[in-house]
Motif scaffolding. Structure first.
Motif: not given
Ligand code: NAD
Ligand code: FAD
Length: 455
Positions: A204, A244, A268, A298
């Motif tokens: 996100g 993280m 939120t 996301a």
């Molecule tokens: P994530 O699980 O890291 O984050 C999802 C976020 O959405 C959480 O913080 C959560 O609290 C929030 N959330 C969940 N339900 C919600 C709701 N109803 N309303 C509002 N917020 C809500 O997911 P991601 O960002 O898709 O990443 C997935 C995986 O891919 C992770 O392990 C991440 O580390 C990895 N990733 C890494 C990178 C990087 O290293 N640059 C980039 C993208 C993804």
């Protein structure tokens, strides 16, 4: 960089035509790999095909370099530059690797067979079949988490696959062109130009950052009449984004977003999703409506249907609903000769490309040891150990953040220099010289000519 270029030259000169590769050998064991993502490709690059027949089953006939996918949603990088055909990857193997573009729909660990289904729109007379395996490597990744909320799949865009990035780009430009339509109602202009991102994890945050750059550098220039109406809102259920990362980098990200006029709504939670608005429970526990033009979802991962099916079949040993349980040797609990790596597993590490890559490399070394043991050599197979190389994220305006391990501790850095580092890390982590070449070309192209604003 020198190593990456050197390996690229090696790649170009070391490719083989399929007819120059050895055919399948009925005396060798067959390893079937499910998937063509990070885990599968790092395994494929390292597996010794002198020891095994290797077959790959995946609904996509290419590898996708996901860390640069957010850049493709706004045209900084073209999608084809981060895609690599699986056949290009396996052309360096001594033995021909069979590839079937299909989805595995069932795994039967007892008969050691899988069911596969052709996923293309144009099908031949056979589109379902059963394939036997000696060893199975599951690297099928994960699905988008929706928490079963109605409207998410229908109205929001995910950001995981090529088609997601294409859909986001088309919807974004549709919103902009419709907002500019003759005599458009002012409240509709405001809604259409409100881009809402749900989930303050790295996906996100990086998407919001890329979108900001596109609005500032390109859209505001080409659509001056709409320039002051564009808005980006990031909605996160927890008290802060990027949990993280270190608290210092979280603050740095939130203040950079503030400067960039990206509104961050923490504490939120999205409760309902409709076609033109979402309802959120805000920090004061009030239900509030937020109208949107584009909604990007996301909120993390959940197991794919195939993983859930296998877990249900092995319910005595598979006790977590969050992913396939494996032991320290990546063996699936309850299914002999089935291994699982990457996002489809339930493990103590975050589901990242870094983890999937290390697990793929490890598993190829396990298979090497198994082959030597079968020849009578004395080989010890050690458990998988993850080595964390740090976390990186792009946060917009040519700034990135990095948490890097250093001398038993951690260094947190952020800014423009970190962005240069971010770029060089991703370029050197790409699996092919061709991808590196195309991505650098895209960066130069968007710097010189700006991003393409066509739909
Ligand atoms: P994530 O699980 O890291 O984050 C999802 C976020 O959405 C959480 O913080 C959560 O609290 C929030 N959330 C969940 N339900 C919600 C709701 N109803 N309303 C509002 N917020 C809500 O997911 P991601 O960002 O898709 O990443 C997935 C995986 O891919 C992770 O392990 C991440 O580390 C990895 N990733 C890494 C990178 C990087 O290293 N640059 C980039 C993208 C993804
Ligand atoms: P994937 O790479 O998702 O591959 C799964 C494969 O399985 C695909 O080829 C899929 O088509 C195939 N498949 C699916 N179902 C089936 C089936 N039924 N049968 C056969 N094959 C199937 N991680 C980082 O470490 N650093 C980053 O910067 C980073 N940035 C990211 C940015 C974005 C936008 C996203 C979405 C993720 C990012 N990640 C990053 C996370 C990283 O992409 C994943 O952790 C990684 O892709 C996991 O690898 P995998 O092999 O398990 O799954």
């Amino acid at each position: 960089t020198v190593g990456a270029i050197g390996y690229g030259v090696y790649e170009i000169y070391n490719k083989r035509h399929p007819l120059e590769q050895k055919p399948f050998d009925p005396k060798k064991r067959t390893v079937v790999v499910l998937g063509s993502g990070w885990g599968a490709v790092s395994f494929l690059k390292s597996i010794n095909t002198d020891d095994y027949n290797v077959m790959v089953v995946s609904p996509r006939n290419y590898f996708l370099f996901t860390p640069l996918l957010p850049s493709c949603t706004v045209g900084t990088i073209e999608l084809r530059s981060i895609m690599e055909p699986i056949r290009f990857i396996t052309q360096h193997k001594s033995r021909n690797v069979k590839f079937y573009e299909s989805e595995c729909t069932d795994i039967d660990p007892e008969s050691k067979t899988i069911r596969i289904t052709d996923v293309s729109d144009i099908k031949g007379s056979v589109s379902n079949t059963t394939i036997p395996y000696d060893y199975l490597v599951m690297a099928i990744g994960a699905d988008n988490q929706t928490f079963g909320m109605a409207g998410v799949r229908e109205f929001a865009c995910f950001l995981k696959e090529v088609w997601d990035a294409q859909k986001i780009r088309t919807r974004l430009m549709d919103c902009v062109e419709s907002a500019g339509f003759a005599k458009q109602a002012p409240e509709e202009v405001n809604r259409l130009l409100h881009m809402v991102v749900v989930g303050g994890g790295p996906t996100g945050v990086e998407y919001a950052a890329e979108l900001h750059d596109f609005l500032k550098d390109d859209l505001e220039v080409w659509y001056p009449e709409l320039a002051d109406k564009f808005r980006i809102t990031l909605v996160e259920a927890l008290p802060n984004v990027l949990p993280m990362f270190s608290s210092q980098l979280i603050q740095y990200t939130e203040s950079t977003f503030k400067q960039n006029k990206i509104e961050v709504l923490t504490k939120t939670m999205v409760k309902e999703v409709a076609d033109k608005e979402i309802k959120v429970m805000d920090a004061n526990k009030n239900l509030v409506s937020i109208p949107y033009g584009l909604l990007v979802w996301a909120t993390g991962n959940c197991p794919r249907p195939l993983a859930r099916k296998l877990m249900a079949r092995l319910k005595e040993s598979q006790t977590s609903p969050r992913g396939v349980l494996v032991d320290d040797y990546m063996r699936v609990a309850g299914a002999p000769d089935v291994y699982a790596i990457g996002d489809c597993t339930f493990s103590k590490y975050a589901p990242t490309a870094q983890v999937a890559t290390q697990q793929g490399l490890y598993l190829a070394s396990v298979f090497e040891s198994l082959a030597r043991i079968e020849e009578g050599q004395n080989k010890k197979i050690t458990p998988f150990e993850y080595s964390h190389q740090g976390s990186l994220a792009y946060i917009g305006s040519d700034k990135a953040i990095a948490d890097l391990p250093f001398l038993n501790g951690n260094v947190s850095v952020g800014g423009v220099a970190t962005y240069v580092f971010w770029r060089s890390v991703y370029i050197s982590n790409m699996f092919s010289f061709r991808n590196r070449f195309l991505v650098v070309g895209d960066w130069m192209k968007s710097k010189v000519f700006g991003r393409d604003v066509s739909r």
